[in-house]
Design an enzyme around this catalytic site. Structure first.
Site, PDB file in Angstrom:
ATOM      1  CB  CYS A   1      -1.026  -1.213 -12.389  1.00  0.00           C
ATOM      2  SG  CYS A   1       0.857  -1.710 -12.728  1.00  0.00           S
TER       3      CYS A   1
ATOM      4  CD  GLU B   1      -3.819   1.771  -6.390  1.00  0.00           C
ATOM      5  OE1 GLU B   1      -4.113   2.390  -7.214  1.00  0.00           O
ATOM      6  OE2 GLU B   1      -2.929   0.913  -6.279  1.00  0.00           O
TER       7      GLU B   1
ATOM      8  CG  HIS C   1      -0.414   1.836  -8.873  1.00  0.00           C
ATOM      9  ND1 HIS C   1      -1.051   0.697  -8.315  1.00  0.00           N
ATOM     10  CD2 HIS C   1       0.559   1.541  -9.591  1.00  0.00           C
ATOM     11  CE1 HIS C   1      -0.300  -0.218  -9.005  1.00  0.00           C
ATOM     12  NE2 HIS C   1       0.516   0.328  -9.849  1.00  0.00           N
TER      13      HIS C   1
END
Lengths: 738, 238
Positions: B99, B216, B214
């Site tokens: 990002c 994560e 993302h």
């Protein structure tokens, strides 16, 4: 120091009586600076002068409450295992009406500061928004601006926006409502108090420089919005989420030190409010040198500095000798941290500008609970109740085209998906929002250091409260509790944001008094104390007041997040049950109001005892693993509820219409205290046994995709979902050039 | 962690913390707790990354680095830590930007192209599907043609590069992820209007990776999506 005149005081918003009261407190006539300070501290926004009498009647005690309403910047409850949850809701209605982007952005910033000033890290934010008719371009502009403002501030600040509500009603046209709630967690015993004591302890201002923005914002929020309000633009503050993010991280490091006496954020009334409230709480005074305050503009006058509402600032009182610890932390985060004064024993605030005393006031005299005025307002039964009582369900013919009405209903902006809004918010940062992939009636946030989940929701149907303030107040609390319970949590406590019209209007004040009485009754029954919030009066335009809108922010705790409950149907063939009873009632429903065009009718059916029973039943069913989904029936009625339950996994449902109830009331009525659950067929006997005396009805089975009403196929869930999902977006794309 | 090969279980990760990073702690949590890797947090004002060798990976997490009031990532590339990260990349060390991290890598010139305002003009946060059509890079080697559900959350994520650069990226299999639908059809769903539905790219040396989604945010069983683990596992294995 030149004395202020009565005319000046009145221009600042003080009444003659209040001005005389100030003279009495000081034993002399105040100067202009002092008068300006009292004018903001005694404004409705800071003093709660017209509401405090009734606010004190709200239940605020509970075994889990660590910080009660009014004690700290926000309420604090014990969630067990050494953890506490801090939460609060606040309005930013008036700034958002004038400048929707910055108004909403700073609303988000302000409420987060209340949470992290206490030492808690915000883990979720919610918002409750109200606008006028969305067909009008002006209201589209307001919605776009507000959502962009929340998105801009919240996304950068890095706390997920996990839930909320958006309503569109004509009464909010001039005066939209923008309420923001923040929820944070911290270790118990690490609370930083908003207090000041210990003579000689240094006082620091930290964060952004002080500018002329937002001067008199508190007074501004305490007046009706009219044509001149656009001229008040400087009263709207400008937000800097990056600065706030750094402040947050610095505060989280400060919590770990032992260097702090107290800390308070600067919201309304800036330096004046923070110095006076902290000093009054700690029963000390302060000497402040205004010339040391870092400013954005040159040559700011003392009163401008004292009233400035520049955002992202804090006042902190440091233990003498620990200054270095604090300044090192702020240096690390590149944040200004400047000593501007020190604590004194004498309980007086003395403000100097280049060694000249410019203001000298007793802290206690300015604050809520101290010298700030308390008024009793008159109230009278609203005249419109007569029209309300004249409504009879028999005046509405039972429609034959149920399917087309259902389609109309689920594409109404109040019912349709708010995807257009919430996809602009970062709802997942923090990687703790469990509702992204497992939707539930309230947002369930994982407290990552533990197994716990915190469920949170904001709720209020203003139309119900307008129809019956007492019942509507109870419903707002119970609706929130239903959402909490449907996500598998036990309701813990509430915060409220009380949005009303002009308190000097006795009918408005009646709404206020009775909504609070209703709220109290429900909170007592559910054992959910009120830990704080705010009051926003004067939500009023030339057309009249907004619906009375006491927004409830509720939190609940799930001991093990794996035991949370979700709202969506899981398998074809599961049995769908209604817990609670269907009623022959369409009062104040979206169906009656928006489709049948009946402006006034009573609040929908509601019974507090029955409601309580249903809530307990859901908790029990979840505990005993007897249900696979739970979703409460609210706006749009049973049909909308079933549709929403099917959408996530594209599962349909079948439904038989009962004989004893009107079909429109059964499908679209909004009688309270009802929840839809789904059950695995094998568990039906256990499920029914567990319910005991709680009323329930078997409605039908979960289907592969079709919606079958009375054996008639209404089409596939995907088609309905597509229309539900895109209705608001389509409205927002169609602008009507005027 | 069944899918992590026991013999190549570990990789050392450094996660850079800019003052406006807000996915740094999420990245740390995913790598340390969900994937059980060694993680060292790296402060933007520091320069020392001597603890990291070529096999280790520096991660630039999501957020708003220095507020991003200018162009996203425009200031971050001048930070002391970024000097070291650039040197690490030039030595062949692995770097992953997610990002805002992707935006910074483009601003720093470690990856070609730029990330522009979404075609909708709005910030967008939702689950999307991405897929890699090649196994040429460590981060995609084990997951070719697998459809992964990974969230996006950005206002400026529309990948853009000139025609020549795009051609090079395509010819060299440097496009590591593209947006697709649930069934894996590329370009059917594109949350920001990215050219060629590009969600992530790598450099010619295949040691610097940038992606808008993302991963994560998709590593926790509690949150009911662990697709992101597959991507990290591939990176760790290869």
């Amino acid at each position: 120091m030149q004395e202020a005149t009565l005319e000046q005081a009145q221009k600042l918003g003080l009444s003659e009586t209040e001005f005389n009261e100030i003279k009495k407190v000081l034993g002399r006539t105040p100067n202009f600076t002092e008068t300006a300070m009292y004018s903001v501290m005694w404004s409705e926004h800071c003093s709660y002068k017209n509401s405090i009498k009734w606010l004190k009647t709200l239940p605020k005690d509970g075994s889990k409450v660590l910080a009660k309403a009014g004690e700290e910047n926000a309420g604090l409850i014990d969630i067990g295992n050494g953890w506490a949850c801090s939460f609060k809701i606040e309005s930013h209605n008036h700034p958002s009406a004038i400048e929707p982007f910055q108004g909403a952005a700073t609303g988000v910033g302000g409420i987060h500061r209340d949470i992290f000033t206490m030492g808690a890290r915000p883990i979720a934010t919610l918002n409750s928004l109200r606008f006028g008719n969305i067909q009008e371009d002006k209201n589209k502009h307001l919605l776009k601006g507000v959502v962009k403002g929340i998105s801009h501030y919240g996304n950068c600040f890095g706390v997920p926006t996990v839930g909320g509500e958006v309503y569109f009603e004509d009464c909010y046209g001039t005066n939209p409502l923008v309420n923001a709630m923040s929820v944070g967690v911290m270790r118990t015993g690490k609370t930083i108090s908003a207090t000041s004591y210990g003579a000689g302890n240094p006082v620091f201002i930290v964060g952004s420089d002080t500018g002329k923005d937002g001067i008199g914002g508190a007074s501004f929020a305490s007046a009706d919005i009219n044509e001149d309000s656009a001229k008040d633009l400087p009263a709207v503050q400008v937000g800097d989420p990056f600065q706030e993010k750094k402040l947050l991280e610095a505060c989280m490091e400060i919590v770990e030190t032992d260097a702090i006496i107290g800390m308070q954020d600067m919201g309304a009334a800036g330096i004046t409010c923070s110095t006076s409230e902290m000093s009054a709480k700690g029963e000390h005074g302060m000497i402040i040198h205004l010339d040391k305050v870092p400013t954005r503009q040159k040559d700011m006058k003392p009163w401008e500095m004292l009233l400035s509402e520049s955002q992202e600032r804090m006042l902190i009182v440091v233990k003498k000798g620990s200054e270095q610890i604090i300044t090192d932390i702020f240096d690390k985060w590149d944040i200004h941290c400047v000593q501007i004064g020190e604590v004194t024993t004498e309980q007086v605030l003395k403000f100097y500008m280049h060694d000249e005393l410019v203001a000298c006031v007793p802290a206690e005299s300015m604050v809520l609970g101290g010298g700030a005025p308390v008024y009793e307002r008159e109230y009278t039964l609203p005249a419109y109740f007569a029209e309300r009582d004249a409504f009879s369900i028999d005046s509405v013919e039972v429609p034959t085209d149920l399917k087309s009405i259902a389609m109309q209903l689920i594409t109404l902006p109040n019912i349709a998906s708010k995807k257009w809004v919430y996809e602009q918010y970062d709802s997942m940062v923090g990687t703790a929002n469990s509702t992204t992939n497992a939707p539930a009636d309230s947002s369930v946030i994982w407290v990552k250091e533990t197994e716990k989940g915190i469920a949170c929701t904001v709720d209020c149907n203003g139309r119900y409260v307008h129809a019956d303030p007492f019942v509507g107040g109870m419903i707002a609390v119970c609706e929130a509790a239903r959402n909490i319970v449907c996500s598998g949590a036990k309701p813990s406590a509430i915060t409220n944001c009380l949005n009303f019209g002009n308190p000097y209007n006795p009918e408005v004040y009646y709404q206020f008094v009775y909504a609070l009485k209703g709220m109290s009754a429900a909170c007592l029954k559910l054992d959910t104390p009120v830990t704080g919030g705010n009051v926003s009066f004067y939500n009023q335009s030339p057309d009249g007041p907004v619906y009375p809108t006491p927004t409830i922010g509720m939190v609940g705790i799930i001991e093990n997040i794996e035991n949370r409950m979700t709202m969506d149907f899981k398998n074809v063939g599961d049995k769908i049950y209604l817990i609670g009873k269907s009623r022959n009632d369409i009062d104040s429903s979206e169906y009656l109001h928006k489709i049948k065009g009946v402006a006034l009718s009573p609040a929908p059916y509601f019974n507090l005892e029955e409601e309580y029973d249903v809530l307990q039943a859901i908790l029990k069913l979840n505990e005993e693993n007897l249900i696979l989904s739970a979703h409460d029936i609210s706006e749009g009625g049973l049909f909308t509820c079933l549709l929403e339950s099917g959408m996530n996994r594209n599962l349909g449902f079948e439904l038989t219409l009962p004989n004893e109830i009107r079909s429109d009331a059964f499908l679209f009525g909004e009688a309270q205290g009802r929840i839809i659950v789904s059950v695995v067929p094998d568990l039906v006997p256990d499920f029914e046994e567990a319910l005991g005396f709680t009323p329930y009805t078997y409605l039908g089975d979960v289907t592969a995709k079709d919606i079958l009403i009375q054996n008639e196929n209404w089409g596939s869930i995907e088609d309905w979902k597509q229309k539900y999902d895109t209705a608001l977006e389509t409205l927002m794309q169609n602008s009507n050039p005027q | 962690m069944a899918f992590l090969n026991q013999y190549y279980l570990s990789m050392k990760f450094g996660v850079v913390v800019f003052p406006g990073s807000n996915c740094d702690r999420d990245m740390e949590f995913a790598l340390r707790h969900e994937l059980e890797q060694e993680v060292i947090m790296l402060w933007h004002k520091d320069k020392d990354i001597s603890a990291f060798g070529k096999e280790d990976c520096i991660v630039l997490p999501g957020g708003f680095s220095y507020g991003d009031y200018l162009r996203c990532g425009a200031l971050a590339r001048f930070s002391p830590m970024m000097e070291s990260v650039i040197a690490h990349a030039n030595r062949g060390g692995k770097v992953l930007g997610v990002c805002n991290g992707f935006q910074i890598l483009c601003e720093a010139g470690l990856l070609p192209g730029a990330l522009l305002l979404n075609d909708t003009q709005k910030f967008v946060c939702k689950n999307v599907f991405i897929q890699s059509e090649n196994d040429a890079s460590p981060i995609t080697k084990d997951i070719k043609n697998q459809v992964l559900q990974i969230p996006v959350a950005h206002g400026e994520g529309r990948y853009y590069a000139d025609a020549q650069t795009l051609q090079q990226l395509e010819d060299n299999d440097q496009v590591i992820f593209r947006y697709c639908n649930r069934a894996g059809v590329i370009g059917q769903e594109n949350p920001n209007g990215s050219t060629n539905a590009i969600a992530g790219i790598c450099n010619a040396g295949r040691n610097v990776f940038g992606m808008m989604p993302h991963p994560e945010r998709a590593c926790s069983p509690t949150l009911e999506n662990v697709d992101g683990r597959k991507l990290f596992a591939s990176l760790i294995h290869n």
